[in-house]
Design a protein around this motif. Structure first.
Motif, PDB file in Angstrom:
ATOM      1  N   THR A  86       0.978  -1.111   0.128  1.00  0.00           N
ATOM      2  CA  THR A  86      -0.322  -0.255  -0.323  1.00  0.00           C
ATOM      3  C   THR A  86       0.881   0.990  -0.794  1.00  0.00           C
ATOM      4  O   THR A  86       2.192   1.096   0.436  1.00  0.00           O
ATOM      5  N   LYS A  87       0.225   2.118  -0.372  1.00  0.00           N
ATOM      6  CA  LYS A  87       0.950   3.901   0.196  1.00  0.00           C
ATOM      7  C   LYS A  87       0.414   4.626   0.720  1.00  0.00           C
ATOM      8  O   LYS A  87      -0.105   3.827   1.700  1.00  0.00           O
ATOM      9  N   VAL A  88       1.162   5.497   0.506  1.00  0.00           N
ATOM     10  CA  VAL A  88       0.546   6.485   1.682  1.00  0.00           C
ATOM     11  C   VAL A  88      -0.684   6.911   2.195  1.00  0.00           C
ATOM     12  O   VAL A  88      -0.736   7.039   3.376  1.00  0.00           O
ATOM     13  N   GLU A  89      -1.170   7.360   1.461  1.00  0.00           N
ATOM     14  CA  GLU A  89      -3.017   7.136   1.728  1.00  0.00           C
ATOM     15  C   GLU A  89      -3.571   6.674   2.738  1.00  0.00           C
ATOM     16  O   GLU A  89      -4.141   6.612   3.490  1.00  0.00           O
ATOM     17  N   GLU A  90      -2.889   5.228   2.157  1.00  0.00           N
ATOM     18  CA  GLU A  90      -3.028   3.945   3.271  1.00  0.00           C
ATOM     19  C   GLU A  90      -2.654   3.780   4.622  1.00  0.00           C
ATOM     20  O   GLU A  90      -3.468   2.534   5.628  1.00  0.00           O
ATOM     21  N   SER A  91      -1.501   4.315   4.362  1.00  0.00           N
ATOM     22  CA  SER A  91      -0.022   3.865   5.721  1.00  0.00           C
ATOM     23  C   SER A  91      -0.895   3.999   6.981  1.00  0.00           C
ATOM     24  O   SER A  91      -1.124   2.621   7.926  1.00  0.00           O
ATOM     25  N   PHE A  92      -2.040   4.894   7.149  1.00  0.00           N
ATOM     26  CA  PHE A  92      -2.259   5.025   8.977  1.00  0.00           C
ATOM     27  C   PHE A  92      -3.058   4.175   9.235  1.00  0.00           C
ATOM     28  O   PHE A  92      -2.979   3.218  10.056  1.00  0.00           O
TER      29      PHE A  92
ATOM     30  N   ASN B 147       4.610  -0.208  -8.574  1.00  0.00           N
ATOM     31  CA  ASN B 147       4.923   1.007  -8.140  1.00  0.00           C
ATOM     32  C   ASN B 147       4.868   0.829  -6.262  1.00  0.00           C
ATOM     33  O   ASN B 147       4.328   2.018  -5.838  1.00  0.00           O
ATOM     34  N   TYR B 148       5.588   0.033  -6.095  1.00  0.00           N
ATOM     35  CA  TYR B 148       4.958   0.027  -4.698  1.00  0.00           C
ATOM     36  C   TYR B 148       6.503  -0.738  -4.076  1.00  0.00           C
ATOM     37  O   TYR B 148       7.112  -2.567  -3.757  1.00  0.00           O
ATOM     38  N   PRO B 149       7.895  -0.335  -4.883  1.00  0.00           N
ATOM     39  CA  PRO B 149       8.931  -0.170  -4.346  1.00  0.00           C
ATOM     40  C   PRO B 149       9.357  -0.851  -3.169  1.00  0.00           C
ATOM     41  O   PRO B 149      10.601  -1.887  -2.508  1.00  0.00           O
TER      42      PRO B 149
ATOM     43  N   GLY C  83       5.563   1.402  -0.037  1.00  0.00           N
ATOM     44  CA  GLY C  83       4.860  -0.164   0.639  1.00  0.00           C
ATOM     45  C   GLY C  83       5.165  -0.552   1.530  1.00  0.00           C
ATOM     46  O   GLY C  83       4.599  -1.534   2.166  1.00  0.00           O
ATOM     47  N   ALA C  84       6.427  -0.100   2.667  1.00  0.00           N
ATOM     48  CA  ALA C  84       7.241  -0.806   3.688  1.00  0.00           C
ATOM     49  C   ALA C  84       5.739   0.067   4.820  1.00  0.00           C
ATOM     50  O   ALA C  84       5.080   0.748   4.977  1.00  0.00           O
ATOM     51  N   SER C  85       4.945  -1.306   5.771  1.00  0.00           N
ATOM     52  CA  SER C  85       4.521  -1.072   6.487  1.00  0.00           C
ATOM     53  C   SER C  85       4.847  -2.242   7.547  1.00  0.00           C
ATOM     54  O   SER C  85       6.117  -3.035   7.504  1.00  0.00           O
ATOM     55  N   ARG C  86       4.697  -2.171   8.832  1.00  0.00           N
ATOM     56  CA  ARG C  86       4.674  -3.303  10.126  1.00  0.00           C
ATOM     57  C   ARG C  86       4.686  -4.741   9.275  1.00  0.00           C
ATOM     58  O   ARG C  86       5.013  -5.281  10.549  1.00  0.00           O
ATOM     59  N   PHE C  87       3.660  -4.874   8.854  1.00  0.00           N
ATOM     60  CA  PHE C  87       3.152  -6.510   8.752  1.00  0.00           C
ATOM     61  C   PHE C  87       3.660  -6.440   7.987  1.00  0.00           C
ATOM     62  O   PHE C  87       4.580  -7.904   8.014  1.00  0.00           O
ATOM     63  N   GLY C  88       5.304  -5.615   7.014  1.00  0.00           N
ATOM     64  CA  GLY C  88       6.698  -6.790   6.936  1.00  0.00           C
ATOM     65  C   GLY C  88       7.748  -6.569   7.026  1.00  0.00           C
ATOM     66  O   GLY C  88       8.424  -7.043   6.170  1.00  0.00           O
ATOM     67  N   GLN C  89       7.832  -5.932   8.493  1.00  0.00           N
ATOM     68  CA  GLN C  89       8.694  -6.459   8.985  1.00  0.00           C
ATOM     69  C   GLN C  89       8.983  -8.002   9.878  1.00  0.00           C
ATOM     70  O   GLN C  89       8.400  -8.080  11.039  1.00  0.00           O
TER      71      GLN C  89
END
Length: 443
Positions: free
Chosen positions: A25-31, A367-369, A398-404
């Protein structure tokens, strides 16, 4: 003959496939994505929540993320007990959201079926399947998507003349998720209640609806203030602050502006594709659509006065316009034996829409490098106690806490750093030459 309801299930399958192929996901979806992660993995330990360190420009409500995490929790629990990578939970959360939006869409099309017949219900799903933008966003945790979930139900109740439900849902949507939906709610009530203004009994009914709306507003505001004040550690009404920032102070123009006509000449044509001419024909040929379309057109026109424009701001217009396109296609379909040329033209428009949607989808894969980069470092031979820095460009792409994925790595999104010597891995948009003395380029 194959049942036409197959289009509904193929539409849902396409939503799931979009999650599978484009999970980030991108910045608008991040929160909302980070908040959903924190509800699932940190539960009541608010000190570990992402928003405390990165609050964003304006506060957002946690009610969408809280609801999504509750509904997703059985799937996430199963993934956790089977030791699945944490990123699988991001897939699960997005698939649950996609399912919820699909259910709201089915509810809307079944309401349309009660007025325009079963073919319109099935053709609407066929036409939406051949669009790119709305199915793509069904599973993306934007505030606008949570709002669309409620607006679809509100519109379906409006079609069924269950106005109190419509008022309750639209009020909740505006108070909790997206205040701009009041610009849609106003025209909806105007076109619905205007005929009642000619008699005293009509005004009594209007007053009863106003009281119902005020009660719904009070309950909605009380709910969001109660939950969000705890989460933000101060008294606030998030959507009230967003409305003040975007509309009253008009600060949204910081992110760019577009001309007044942009929604009509660019956003809606790009979203609807071949459904647009079919929608125009459907509106022209069936006067029963006029009440609903007039509210949508007024909404888009009023919203066009705000200089900052994005397609997601008018998502709520697309579902019913797609139903109008289905009405137009159904009329052509029924007359196909008498007049083949309009039918072939309509089929061409649908095929063209599908082709263009595929053309839109393919670039979205790349679109999510940031998400890709965060995923790849876990496949490198790195020390178990590696320290990873995620820069802003990575975090918003695209980097999120789910990806850690590593429980032994430490991850940081600290901004404005000059010294990176404490880190073992940098995920950054900057040129490798800036770090040539202390880091090796991996990719």
């Amino acid at each position: 003959r194959m049942s036409l309801d197959v289009f509904e299930f193929v539409l849902f399958t396409s939503v799931l496939l979009m999650v599978y192929f484009v999970p980030y996901t991108k910045v608008e979806e991040s929160f909302n994505l980070q908040a959903t992660h924190d509800f699932l993995y940190h539960t009541t330990d608010l000190s570990k929540y992402d928003h405390l360190e990165f609050p964003g420009v304006v506060p957002r409500t946690f009610l969408g993320a809280l609801s999504l995490s509750v509904v997703s929790s059985p799937l996430v629990w199963f993934l956790n007990v089977t030791d699945s990578p944490r990123i699988f939970s991001q897939y699960a959360v997005r698939m649950v959201l996609g399912f919820a939006l699909w259910v709201s869409w089915i509810h809307l099309t079944r309401a349309a079926q009660s007025v325009w017949g079963p073919n319109v219900r099935y053709f609407a799903s066929l036409l939406l399947l051949c669009q790119f933008h709305l199915p793509f966003y069904f599973s993306r945790p934007l505030p606008n998507v949570f709002a669309l979930f409620l607006v679809n139900f509100a519109f379906s109740f409006w079609i069924q003349n269950r106005l109190r439900w419509t008022i309750s849902l639209m009020t909740a949507t505006a108070a909790i998720f997206r205040s701009e939906t009041i610009i849609l709610f106003g025209p909806m009530m105007l076109v619905e209640l205007a005929p009642s203004m000619t008699s005293w009994s009509g005004w009594k009914k209007i007053f009863s609806y106003i009281l119902h709306g005020l009660l719904s507003l009070a309950v909605s505001v009380a709910l969001t203030v109660a939950i969000d004040s705890v989460m933000w550690d101060r008294w606030l009404w998030p959507e009230g602050e967003v409305f003040w920032f975007n509309t009253i102070q008009n600060k949204s123009h910081i992110w760019g502006t577009s001309p007044f006509h942009w929604y009509f000449t660019s956003a809606l044509p790009k979203a609807l594709l071949g459904s647009l001419p079919l929608a125009i024909y459907g509106i022209y040929s069936d006067r029963r659509t006029w009440k609903y379309v007039s509210a949508i057109v007024l909404f888009v026109a009023i919203y066009s006065f705000l200089p900052h424009k994005e397609l997601r701001f008018i998502f709520y217009a697309i579902p019913f316009l797609t139903i109008c396109a289905a009405i137009g296609f159904d009329r052509v379909f029924r007359n196909r034996k008498k007049s083949r040329r309009p039918y072939f033209l309509a089929c061409y428009l649908i095929t063209l829409s599908l082709f263009l949607s595929i053309c839109f989808f393919v670039p979205s894969l790349h679109n999510y490098p940031g998400g890709e980069a965060l995923n790849r470092i876990h496949h490198l031979s790195l020390p178990s106690d590696s320290k990873v820095h995620i820069d802003v460009a990575t975090a918003v792409s695209g980097a999120s806490r789910f990806g850690q994925l590593s429980s032994t790595f430490s991850y940081s999104k600290a901004e404005d750093l000059q010294d990176f010597s404490d880190f073992d891995v940098l995920l950054t948009e900057k040129q490798p030459s800036e770090f040539a003395d202390s880091f090796d380029l991996v990719e």
